[in-house]
Design a protein around this motif. Structure first.
Motif, short mmCIF file in Angstrom:
data_model
loop_
_atom_site.label_atom_id
_atom_site.label_comp_id
_atom_site.label_asym_id
_atom_site.label_seq_id
_atom_site.Cartn_x
_atom_site.Cartn_y
_atom_site.Cartn_z
N MET A 1 0.85 -1.16 0.00
CA MET A 1 0.00 0.00 0.00
C MET A 1 0.90 1.23 0.00
O MET A 1 1.91 1.28 0.67
N LEU A 2 0.51 2.25 -0.75
CA LEU A 2 1.21 3.53 -0.78
C LEU A 2 0.43 4.53 0.07
O LEU A 2 -0.78 4.65 -0.08
N THR A 3 1.14 5.25 0.92
CA THR A 3 0.48 6.27 1.72
C THR A 3 1.35 7.52 1.73
O THR A 3 2.53 7.49 1.42
N GLY A 4 0.73 8.61 2.15
CA GLY A 4 1.47 9.83 2.39
C GLY A 4 2.08 9.78 3.78
O GLY A 4 2.06 8.73 4.44
N THR A 69 6.20 3.15 4.70
CA THR A 69 7.45 3.76 4.19
C THR A 69 7.67 3.41 2.73
O THR A 69 8.73 3.67 2.18
N THR A 70 6.67 2.86 2.07
CA THR A 70 6.82 2.36 0.71
C THR A 70 7.26 3.42 -0.29
O THR A 70 8.13 3.17 -1.13
N VAL A 71 6.70 4.62 -0.22
CA VAL A 71 7.09 5.68 -1.16
C VAL A 71 8.57 5.98 -1.01
O VAL A 71 9.32 6.01 -1.98
N LYS A 72 9.02 6.17 0.21
CA LYS A 72 10.45 6.46 0.45
C LYS A 72 11.31 5.26 0.06
O LYS A 72 12.39 5.44 -0.53
N ASP A 73 10.86 4.07 0.37
CA ASP A 73 11.62 2.86 0.03
C ASP A 73 11.81 2.74 -1.49
O ASP A 73 12.88 2.35 -1.95
N LEU A 74 10.78 3.06 -2.25
CA LEU A 74 10.85 2.91 -3.70
C LEU A 74 11.52 4.08 -4.41
O LEU A 74 12.19 3.89 -5.42
N THR A 75 11.31 5.29 -3.90
CA THR A 75 11.80 6.48 -4.61
C THR A 75 13.02 7.12 -3.97
O THR A 75 13.70 7.92 -4.61
N GLY A 76 13.26 6.81 -2.72
CA GLY A 76 14.35 7.46 -1.99
C GLY A 76 13.97 8.84 -1.49
O GLY A 76 14.78 9.53 -0.89
N ARG A 77 12.73 9.26 -1.72
CA ARG A 77 12.25 10.56 -1.28
C ARG A 77 11.05 10.36 -0.35
O ARG A 77 10.26 9.44 -0.55
N PRO A 78 10.90 11.25 0.61
CA PRO A 78 9.73 11.12 1.49
C PRO A 78 8.44 11.47 0.74
O PRO A 78 8.48 12.26 -0.21
N PRO A 79 7.31 10.91 1.14
CA PRO A 79 6.04 11.25 0.50
C PRO A 79 5.65 12.67 0.84
O PRO A 79 6.05 13.21 1.88
N ARG A 80 4.87 13.28 -0.05
CA ARG A 80 4.38 14.64 0.19
C ARG A 80 3.11 14.61 1.02
O ARG A 80 2.34 13.65 0.96
N SER A 81 2.89 15.67 1.73
CA SER A 81 1.64 15.81 2.49
C SER A 81 0.50 16.10 1.53
O SER A 81 0.72 16.52 0.38
N LEU A 82 -0.71 15.93 2.01
CA LEU A 82 -1.87 16.26 1.19
C LEU A 82 -1.85 17.75 0.84
O LEU A 82 -2.12 18.12 -0.31
N ALA A 83 -1.51 18.60 1.79
CA ALA A 83 -1.46 20.05 1.53
C ALA A 83 -0.46 20.37 0.42
O ALA A 83 -0.76 21.17 -0.47
#
Length: 95
Positions: A1-4, A69-83
């Motif tokens: 699952m991908l989350t922010g 942590t999937t977004v960071k694990d895959l991209t190396g960047r932290p996920p963005r907030s909704l805002a």
């Protein structure tokens, strides 16, 4: 699952959308049959409308409130907030 980076309830998401767009929005939690009927009137096939309405109810009760942590694990960047996402894509929400 991908989350922010955070898990927001539906009402908070509506508030954030309203804040970024400069208009008032609120989330109305409808019973599953009523939500399914509304989705169907918007063009979703009945089965998909029923399944989406049930999924929204499941998500809304907090069972899926964890973040990953999937977004960071895959991209190396932290996920963005909704805002941040809404601000970056404001043009897509303009009338």
């Amino acid at each position: 699952m991908l989350t922010g980076p955070e898990s927001l309830p539906h009402a908070r998401i509506a508030e954030e959308i309203g804040r970024v767009l400069g208009r008032a929005y609120r989330y109305v939690d409808l019973p599953v049959p009523e939500m399914a009927a509304r989705l169907e009137t918007r063009g979703l096939p009945r089965l998909q409308a029923e399944e989406l309405a049930a999924l929204m109810a499941d998500i809304g009760d907090g069972r899926w409130s964890s973040t990953t942590t999937t977004v960071k694990d895959l991209t190396g960047r932290p996920p963005r907030s909704l805002a941040a996402y809404l601000t970056d894509h404001l043009h897509a929400f303009s009338r």
